[in-house]
Design a protein around this motif. Structure first.
Motif, PDB file in Angstrom:
ATOM      1  N   SER A  33      -8.097  -0.616  -2.082  1.00 29.92           N
ATOM      2  CA  SER A  33      -8.020  -0.931  -0.655  1.00 29.92           C
ATOM      3  C   SER A  33      -6.566  -1.029  -0.203  1.00 29.92           C
ATOM      4  O   SER A  33      -6.245  -0.747   0.957  1.00 29.92           O
ATOM      5  N   TRP A  34      -5.652  -1.412  -1.111  1.00 28.46           N
ATOM      6  CA  TRP A  34      -4.231  -1.463  -0.777  1.00 28.46           C
ATOM      7  C   TRP A  34      -3.708  -0.076  -0.470  1.00 28.46           C
ATOM      8  O   TRP A  34      -3.001   0.132   0.529  1.00 28.46           O
ATOM      9  N   LEU A  35      -4.005   0.889  -1.316  1.00 30.16           N
ATOM     10  CA  LEU A  35      -3.522   2.251  -1.096  1.00 30.16           C
ATOM     11  C   LEU A  35      -4.081   2.810   0.207  1.00 30.16           C
ATOM     12  O   LEU A  35      -3.354   3.426   0.997  1.00 30.16           O
ATOM     13  N   ILE A  36      -5.376   2.586   0.438  1.00 27.97           N
ATOM     14  CA  ILE A  36      -5.992   3.073   1.678  1.00 27.97           C
ATOM     15  C   ILE A  36      -5.324   2.432   2.890  1.00 27.97           C
ATOM     16  O   ILE A  36      -5.051   3.095   3.903  1.00 27.97           O
ATOM     17  N   GLY A  37      -5.024   1.130   2.799  1.00 27.79           N
ATOM     18  CA  GLY A  37      -4.368   0.441   3.909  1.00 27.79           C
ATOM     19  C   GLY A  37      -2.986   0.990   4.188  1.00 27.79           C
ATOM     20  O   GLY A  37      -2.598   1.183   5.347  1.00 27.79           O
ATOM     21  N   PHE A  38      -2.214   1.257   3.124  1.00 27.71           N
ATOM     22  CA  PHE A  38      -0.886   1.842   3.319  1.00 27.71           C
ATOM     23  C   PHE A  38      -0.987   3.238   3.941  1.00 27.71           C
ATOM     24  O   PHE A  38      -0.181   3.604   4.805  1.00 27.71           O
ATOM     25  N   CYS A  39      -1.967   4.005   3.500  1.00 26.56           N
ATOM     26  CA  CYS A  39      -2.165   5.342   4.072  1.00 26.56           C
ATOM     27  C   CYS A  39      -2.511   5.249   5.558  1.00 26.56           C
ATOM     28  O   CYS A  39      -2.042   6.065   6.362  1.00 26.56           O
TER      29      CYS A  39
END
Length: 224
Positions: free
Chosen positions: A150-156
């Motif tokens: 979810s962190w990577l998706i949020g940064f994207c």
């Protein structure tokens, strides 16, 4: 009766949409009184919305100048593009490694809906263009959406917002000559064939070409 929180949430979405679409131009001062009149909102929910946008990086808040829309630069665009390619490569590879039938079906449907949705005239913010933008975002988010982070998706998501500001500034003049639909289809085909290297290469080329087109637009970045 709507609560103050509801008013703040509503004006947050409206201002955010206007910034991403370029209707609130880069570098523009967001004067409280003028914004209250323009958005028909009270000072407290307006400030709350602007502070939320500031936390997201879509508004700058300084003691001397108050609230402003962040400016743009070629250096920032290049950095955004490079970082987005890095993160989405990892997201796409992880999504493909963990691919399920359900994920592939959702991606196929998102690609089909995007291909079937017309863009607004000359990239303008018409109703159909808003629908295209939403489906465009859905398609790209799904590409990395199965990565398990979810962190990577949020940064994207954050990089997508910042990148969209640049893309919308150039869309009206530069993008009609580009076959974006074919680019999306090629990425989708590579994903469904489980060819991760090709899918990543196509996605990277897709974003890199976008940056090149924006940088070539003299109305966005005047020569010299």
């Amino acid at each position: 009766m709507s609560s103050p929180a509801t008013h703040a949430s509503s004006v947050f979405e409206r201002i955010r949409a206007d910034i991403l679409a370029g209707r609130l131009a880069p570098g523009r001062r967001l004067q409280i009184k003028a914004m209250m009149e323009s958005y028909q909102i009270g000072q407290t929910p307006l400030r709350e919305a602007l502070n939320r946008l500031s936390a997201d990086g879509l508004v700058l808040c300084t003691d001397q100048r108050g609230f402003t829309v962040p400016g743009i630069s070629a250096a920032e665009l290049l950095e955004l593009t490079k970082t987005r390619c890095w993160l989405e490569e990892r997201g796409l590879r992880e999504s493909m490694a963990a691919a399920t039938v359900e994920w592939e079906e959702r991606l196929l449907v998102a690609g089909h809906r995007l291909a079937r949705t017309p863009r607004g005239p000359d990239g303008e913010a018409a109703a159909e263009d808003a629908t295209w933008e939403a489906r465009h975002r859905d398609f790209h988010r799904l590409l990395v959406g199965g990565c398990g982070s979810s962190w990577l998706i949020g940064f994207c998501d954050q990089l997508t917002d910042r990148h969209q500001r640049y893309r919308k500034l150039a869309a009206r003049r530069a993008f009609p000559r580009r076959d974006v639909e074919a680019e999306h289809q090629a990425i989708l085909d590579a994903v469904l064939k489980r060819d991760a290297d090709r899918a990543v290469a196509l996605l990277t080329a897709h974003y890199t070409r976008t940056a090149e087109i924006i940088l070539e637009d003299a109305a966005v970045f005047p020569p010299g």
